[in-house]
Design an enzyme around this catalytic site. Structure first.
Site, PDB file in Angstrom:
ATOM      1  N   THR A   1     -22.849  -7.677  39.846  1.00 45.52           N
ATOM      2  CA  THR A   1     -21.645  -7.699  40.501  1.00 45.52           C
ATOM      3  C   THR A   1     -21.557  -9.138  41.230  1.00 45.52           C
ATOM      4  O   THR A   1     -20.393  -9.727  41.326  1.00 45.52           O
ATOM      5  CB  THR A   1     -21.238  -6.427  41.226  1.00 45.52           C
ATOM      6  OG1 THR A   1     -22.008  -5.384  40.606  1.00 45.52           O
ATOM      7  CG2 THR A   1     -19.737  -6.397  41.497  1.00 45.52           C
TER       8      THR A   1
ATOM      9  N   ARG B   1     -27.146  -4.687  32.531  1.00 46.97           N
ATOM     10  CA  ARG B   1     -28.377  -5.333  33.013  1.00 46.97           C
ATOM     11  C   ARG B   1     -29.297  -4.406  32.598  1.00 46.97           C
ATOM     12  O   ARG B   1     -29.323  -2.981  32.172  1.00 46.97           O
ATOM     13  CB  ARG B   1     -28.502  -5.508  34.430  1.00 46.97           C
ATOM     14  CG  ARG B   1     -29.747  -6.197  34.799  1.00 46.97           C
ATOM     15  CD  ARG B   1     -29.791  -6.309  36.292  1.00 46.97           C
ATOM     16  NE  ARG B   1     -30.792  -7.334  36.806  1.00 46.97           N
ATOM     17  CZ  ARG B   1     -31.081  -7.315  38.004  1.00 46.97           C
ATOM     18  NH1 ARG B   1     -30.550  -6.883  39.015  1.00 46.97           N
ATOM     19  NH2 ARG B   1     -32.148  -8.223  38.567  1.00 46.97           N
TER      20      ARG B   1
ATOM     21  N   TYR C   1     -26.394  -9.563  32.034  1.00 46.14           N
ATOM     22  CA  TYR C   1     -27.156 -10.394  33.209  1.00 46.14           C
ATOM     23  C   TYR C   1     -28.114 -11.153  32.726  1.00 46.14           C
ATOM     24  O   TYR C   1     -28.103 -12.385  33.133  1.00 46.14           O
ATOM     25  CB  TYR C   1     -27.983  -9.420  34.490  1.00 46.14           C
ATOM     26  CG  TYR C   1     -28.550  -9.860  35.466  1.00 46.14           C
ATOM     27  CD1 TYR C   1     -27.968 -10.017  36.816  1.00 46.14           C
ATOM     28  CD2 TYR C   1     -29.637 -10.708  35.397  1.00 46.14           C
ATOM     29  CE1 TYR C   1     -28.533 -10.492  37.717  1.00 46.14           C
ATOM     30  CE2 TYR C   1     -30.318 -10.965  36.500  1.00 46.14           C
ATOM     31  CZ  TYR C   1     -29.818 -11.125  37.614  1.00 46.14           C
ATOM     32  OH  TYR C   1     -30.361 -11.646  38.833  1.00 46.14           O
TER      33      TYR C   1
ATOM     34  N   SER D   1     -33.655  -2.781  41.453  1.00 43.67           N
ATOM     35  CA  SER D   1     -32.618  -3.477  42.367  1.00 43.67           C
ATOM     36  C   SER D   1     -31.882  -2.290  43.081  1.00 43.67           C
ATOM     37  O   SER D   1     -31.774  -2.434  44.464  1.00 43.67           O
ATOM     38  CB  SER D   1     -31.627  -4.362  41.643  1.00 43.67           C
ATOM     39  OG  SER D   1     -30.821  -4.892  42.346  1.00 43.67           O
TER      40      SER D   1
ATOM     41  N   LYS E   1     -33.830 -10.912  44.753  1.00 36.78           N
ATOM     42  CA  LYS E   1     -34.859 -11.850  43.837  1.00 36.78           C
ATOM     43  C   LYS E   1     -33.971 -12.536  42.860  1.00 36.78           C
ATOM     44  O   LYS E   1     -34.421 -13.766  42.567  1.00 36.78           O
ATOM     45  CB  LYS E   1     -36.015 -10.841  43.212  1.00 36.78           C
ATOM     46  CG  LYS E   1     -37.084 -10.734  44.116  1.00 36.78           C
ATOM     47  CD  LYS E   1     -38.245 -10.303  43.487  1.00 36.78           C
ATOM     48  CE  LYS E   1     -39.463 -10.348  44.195  1.00 36.78           C
ATOM     49  NZ  LYS E   1     -40.718  -9.889  43.610  1.00 36.78           N
TER      50      LYS E   1
ATOM     51  N   HIS F   1     -16.963  -0.264  39.964  1.00 38.73           N
ATOM     52  CA  HIS F   1     -18.293   0.270  39.290  1.00 38.73           C
ATOM     53  C   HIS F   1     -17.772   1.486  38.678  1.00 38.73           C
ATOM     54  O   HIS F   1     -18.468   2.265  38.226  1.00 38.73           O
ATOM     55  CB  HIS F   1     -19.105   0.664  40.484  1.00 38.73           C
ATOM     56  CG  HIS F   1     -19.950  -0.389  41.014  1.00 38.73           C
ATOM     57  ND1 HIS F   1     -20.423  -1.188  40.432  1.00 38.73           N
ATOM     58  CD2 HIS F   1     -20.559  -0.611  42.521  1.00 38.73           C
ATOM     59  CE1 HIS F   1     -21.101  -2.170  41.201  1.00 38.73           C
ATOM     60  NE2 HIS F   1     -20.957  -1.477  42.385  1.00 38.73           N
TER      61      HIS F   1
ATOM     62  N   LYS G   1     -25.631  -2.924  40.398  1.00 32.00           N
ATOM     63  CA  LYS G   1     -26.812  -3.771  40.402  1.00 32.00           C
ATOM     64  C   LYS G   1     -27.089  -4.515  39.131  1.00 32.00           C
ATOM     65  O   LYS G   1     -28.042  -5.012  38.822  1.00 32.00           O
ATOM     66  CB  LYS G   1     -28.195  -3.117  40.940  1.00 32.00           C
ATOM     67  CG  LYS G   1     -28.311  -2.248  42.222  1.00 32.00           C
ATOM     68  CD  LYS G   1     -28.197  -3.339  43.237  1.00 32.00           C
ATOM     69  CE  LYS G   1     -27.045  -2.861  44.509  1.00 32.00           C
ATOM     70  NZ  LYS G   1     -26.540  -3.637  45.405  1.00 32.00           N
TER      71      LYS G   1
HETATM   72  P1  PAP Z   1     -23.565  -4.211  43.721  1.00 29.84           P
HETATM   73  O1  PAP Z   1     -23.618  -3.611  42.210  1.00 29.84           O
HETATM   74  O2  PAP Z   1     -24.236  -3.295  44.599  1.00 29.84           O
HETATM   75  O3  PAP Z   1     -22.381  -5.354  44.056  1.00 29.84           O
HETATM   76  P2  PAP Z   1     -25.002  -6.548  42.155  1.00 29.84           P
HETATM   77  O4  PAP Z   1     -24.530  -7.710  43.226  1.00 29.84           O
HETATM   78  O5  PAP Z   1     -24.730  -6.068  41.177  1.00 29.84           O
HETATM   79  O6  PAP Z   1     -24.862  -5.416  43.538  1.00 29.84           O
HETATM   80  O7  PAP Z   1     -26.560  -6.633  42.428  1.00 29.84           O
HETATM   81  C1  PAP Z   1     -27.552  -7.299  43.283  1.00 29.84           C
HETATM   82  C2  PAP Z   1     -28.423  -7.853  42.312  1.00 29.84           C
HETATM   83  O8  PAP Z   1     -28.020  -9.259  41.581  1.00 29.84           O
HETATM   84  C3  PAP Z   1     -29.885  -8.472  43.144  1.00 29.84           C
HETATM   85  O9  PAP Z   1     -30.664  -8.249  42.268  1.00 29.84           O
HETATM   86  P3  PAP Z   1     -32.370  -8.112  42.342  1.00 29.84           P
HETATM   87  O10 PAP Z   1     -32.477  -6.951  43.295  1.00 29.84           O
HETATM   88  O11 PAP Z   1     -33.057  -7.877  41.244  1.00 29.84           O
HETATM   89  O12 PAP Z   1     -32.868  -9.134  42.839  1.00 29.84           O
HETATM   90  C4  PAP Z   1     -29.561  -9.741  43.439  1.00 29.84           C
HETATM   91  O13 PAP Z   1     -30.537 -10.422  43.732  1.00 29.84           O
HETATM   92  C5  PAP Z   1     -28.851 -10.144  42.285  1.00 29.84           C
HETATM   93  N1  PAP Z   1     -28.160 -11.175  42.471  1.00 29.84           N
HETATM   94  C6  PAP Z   1     -27.257 -11.570  43.404  1.00 29.84           C
HETATM   95  N2  PAP Z   1     -26.668 -12.985  43.362  1.00 29.84           N
HETATM   96  C7  PAP Z   1     -26.849 -13.347  42.191  1.00 29.84           C
HETATM   97  C8  PAP Z   1     -26.790 -14.752  41.540  1.00 29.84           C
HETATM   98  N3  PAP Z   1     -25.958 -15.530  42.257  1.00 29.84           N
HETATM   99  N4  PAP Z   1     -27.655 -15.009  40.575  1.00 29.84           N
HETATM  100  C9  PAP Z   1     -28.325 -14.086  40.000  1.00 29.84           C
HETATM  101  N5  PAP Z   1     -28.674 -12.857  40.531  1.00 29.84           N
HETATM  102  C10 PAP Z   1     -27.962 -12.487  41.650  1.00 29.84           C
END
Ligand code: PAP
Length: 354
Positions: free
Chosen positions: A99, A182, A248, A190, A319, A160, A96
């Site tokens: 990635t 982050r 992030y 998240s 978000k 990860h 989160k």
């Molecule tokens: P993972 O580690 O399980 O692969 P990951 O992609 O790191 O997940 O985390 C998702 C977070 O990145 C979410 O944050 P939030 O819950 O605080 O909203 C997701 O919204 C955010 N995210 C995904 N895509 C983007 C993007 N293009 N720009 C900024 N934040 C993003």
């Protein structure tokens, strides 16, 4: 396939000379190894310290790292089967930390001379389908690992896994690792929200207070969170040409500057014509939360990471903001987490923002 492409499958599973060696009974030794690792995993599981999980399964502690049982299997298989190449670029993140976003950014940076923005693969493909997690590649058997055509001359992969658990070949090769961290308060919220949505319907959601307690105790997927970051931070101090640490928050605050840093680090620097021609701005916009989250593939598709673990693509876009923790954590909770972070991260030159 031209000379700038590489076959992931070939690179991941073939012997150095490409020959497939069988034993006397006609079995592929890679398959036998695979079964051995699975048996080792089954044998070790009941011996490991256990804690309450965030979803259905409990978490187990393996070499100081908290993992789901299936996550541990993926890690053990990856440590055995994965061979890193010196040209590999590895995106490493704590869960989160961004990635999905950084997969999109790195893929775009590394392949920007191959694809036009108007017909870019990211418009129809989720970033997790373009950049695979190393620990999810070997779930079935090495020969059944997903075949992806590499598009750039370097492979772009993701993990990860904490630095301490990386396959040896990653540590010893001269690959490059981009580590993304982050603010733990946002990473916690998240992760809590993500796993709440993925839990089996019959399970009550994990109360935030409990998730908070587990996170502070280090009991989160691939945690402790702080050890994860410090492992890569230490490696970047020792080998800055091999490991780059980014946050992030830094990417969100100044994407153009950080995209250029990333491009330099992965060996695809921007030339002056690209800079003056708005290429950076177009990459920022292509990979933005607003753009990716509105695409049909990211609203309706799914990721089948392993036989048991399936995630709707929409769950990776919630978000996409800095500071959503303010909507969930009490000031006391936030203060406690900040205190741990300050104690653990200490030095003023660490890039993590609070
Ligand atoms: P993972 O580690 O399980 O692969 P990951 O992609 O790191 O997940 O985390 C998702 C977070 O990145 C979410 O944050 P939030 O819950 O605080 O909203 C997701 O919204 C955010 N995210 C995904 N895509 C983007 C993007 N293009 N720009 C900024 N934040 C993003």
């Amino acid at each position: 396939m031209d000379s700038t492409t590489c076959d992931f499958h070939q690179l991941l599973v073939s012997k150095p000379n490409g020959e497939v060696i069988m034993d006397e009974e006609g079995n592929d030794p890679e398959e036998i190894d695979h079964k051995d690792i699975c048996m080792e995993w089954e044998a070790i599981l009941p011996t490991l310290p256990k804690q309450k999980g965030w979803m259905a399964d409990h978490l187990v502690q393996y070499q100081g790292v908290w993992l789901s049982p299936s996550g541990l299997k993926g890690v053990m298989l990856a440590r055995h089967h994965f061979t890193c190449l010196p040209t590999d670029i590895i995106l490493s993140t704590s869960p989160k930390a961004g990635t999905t976003w950084f997969k999109a950014l790195l893929f775009t940076i590394m392949n920007r001379r191959i694809y036009q923005f108007s017909s870019h693969p990211l418009l129809t493909t989720n970033p997790h389908d373009l950049v695979l997690f190393i620990e999810a590649m070997f779930d079935q058997a090495p020969t059944a690992s997903p075949v992806k055509d590499g598009i750039s001359s370097s492979r772009l992969l993701s993990t990860h896994m904490p630095y301490s658990l990386l396959p040896n070949s990653v540590k010893t090769s001269c690959c490059r690792i981009v580590y993304v961290c982050r603010d733990p308060k946002d990473a916690l919220i998240s992760q809590w929200q993500y796993l709440k949505r993925l839990r089996p319907k019959e399970m009550p959601p994990l109360p935030l207070e409990e998730a908070f307690g587990l996170f502070c105790d280090g009991v989160s997927h691939f945690g402790p969170f702080w050890d994860h970051a410090l492992g890569y931070y230490g490696a970047s101090q020792e080998s800055p040409q091999k490991v780059m640490v980014l946050t992030y928050e830094a990417m969100m605050t100044d994407p153009a500057f950080n995209i250029k840093r990333l491009a330099d680090f992965v060996g695809h620097p921007l030339d002056p014509e690209e800079e003056s021609g708005g290429v950076v701005e177009r990459m920022v916009s292509l990979c933005s939360f607003e753009n990716l989250s509105r695409l049909e593939v990211n609203k309706s598709g799914v990721q089948q990471f392993t036989a048991q673990f399936m995630v709707p693509n929409s769950n990776f876009f919630r978000k996409g903001q800095i500071g959503d923790w303010r909507n969930h954590l009490t000031p006391t909770m936030a203060e406690s987490l900040n205190k741990i972070t300050k104690e653990r991260f200490g030095g003023p030159d660490l890039e993590f923002s609070l």
